[in-house]
Design a protein around this motif. Structure first.
Motif, PDB file in Angstrom:
ATOM      1  N   ARG A   7      59.783  26.314  48.403  1.00  0.00           N
ATOM      2  CA  ARG A   7      59.521  27.420  47.489  1.00  0.00           C
ATOM      3  C   ARG A   7      60.292  27.145  46.205  1.00  0.00           C
ATOM      4  O   ARG A   7      61.497  26.931  46.229  1.00  0.00           O
ATOM      5  CB  ARG A   7      59.980  28.738  48.090  1.00  0.00           C
ATOM      6  N   GLN A   8      59.559  27.146  45.094  1.00  0.00           N
ATOM      7  CA  GLN A   8      60.198  26.932  43.800  1.00  0.00           C
ATOM      8  C   GLN A   8      59.625  27.952  42.824  1.00  0.00           C
ATOM      9  O   GLN A   8      58.401  28.043  42.660  1.00  0.00           O
ATOM     10  CB  GLN A   8      59.937  25.512  43.295  1.00  0.00           C
ATOM     11  N   ASP A   9      60.490  28.701  42.214  1.00  0.00           N
ATOM     12  CA  ASP A   9      60.084  29.751  41.273  1.00  0.00           C
ATOM     13  C   ASP A   9      59.079  30.715  41.901  1.00  0.00           C
ATOM     14  O   ASP A   9      58.114  31.124  41.275  1.00  0.00           O
ATOM     15  CB  ASP A   9      59.498  29.143  39.996  1.00  0.00           C
ATOM     16  N   GLY A  10      59.278  31.029  43.179  1.00  0.00           N
ATOM     17  CA  GLY A  10      58.423  31.970  43.878  1.00  0.00           C
ATOM     18  C   GLY A  10      57.106  31.416  44.368  1.00  0.00           C
ATOM     19  O   GLY A  10      56.304  32.127  44.959  1.00  0.00           O
ATOM     20  N   THR A  11      56.858  30.135  44.144  1.00  0.00           N
ATOM     21  CA  THR A  11      55.599  29.512  44.560  1.00  0.00           C
ATOM     22  C   THR A  11      55.862  28.527  45.696  1.00  0.00           C
ATOM     23  O   THR A  11      56.771  27.706  45.604  1.00  0.00           O
ATOM     24  CB  THR A  11      54.955  28.756  43.370  1.00  0.00           C
ATOM     25  N   MET A  12      55.071  28.626  46.747  1.00  0.00           N
ATOM     26  CA  MET A  12      55.173  27.689  47.871  1.00  0.00           C
ATOM     27  C   MET A  12      54.328  26.450  47.583  1.00  0.00           C
ATOM     28  O   MET A  12      53.226  26.561  47.043  1.00  0.00           O
ATOM     29  CB  MET A  12      54.682  28.324  49.169  1.00  0.00           C
TER      30      MET A  12
END
Length: 90
Positions: free
Chosen positions: A27-32
């Motif tokens: 998960r990076q910046d709320g995106t999987m």
């Protein structure tokens, strides 16, 4: 982070081949996102994956995920990087 290491069946074009996957989701910046590498393949099978409109990997439990190859594909390289699309199948 979730991981999976083990066998997968890759389906693309006329190919349905068993390979070994080393995958993880992050998960990076709320995106999987998910991806990793495939190994234990025949070069001809991976070329079919490269040129197919859709490539899917199926885990032993039946879950599937679409993916694309990353980088260059050269004969005998041993492992190829993949980038998943949509939810991770693991």
């Amino acid at each position: 982070m979730t991981t999976y290491q083990g066998p997968v069946t890759v389906v693309a074009g006329d190919v349905e081949a068993t390979m070994r996957a080393d995958l993880s989701s992050t998960r990076q910046d709320g995106t999987m996102s998910w991806g990793g590498s495939l190994s234990g393949y025949e070069d001809a099978d991976m070329f079919e994956v490269l040129t197919a409109d859709t490539a899917v990997m199926r885990l032993p439990d039946g879950h599937e995920g679409r993916f694309v190859l990353q980088g260059r594909l050269t004969p005998g390289q041993g492992a190829v990087a993949v980038l998943g699309s949509g939810p991770a199948p693991f």
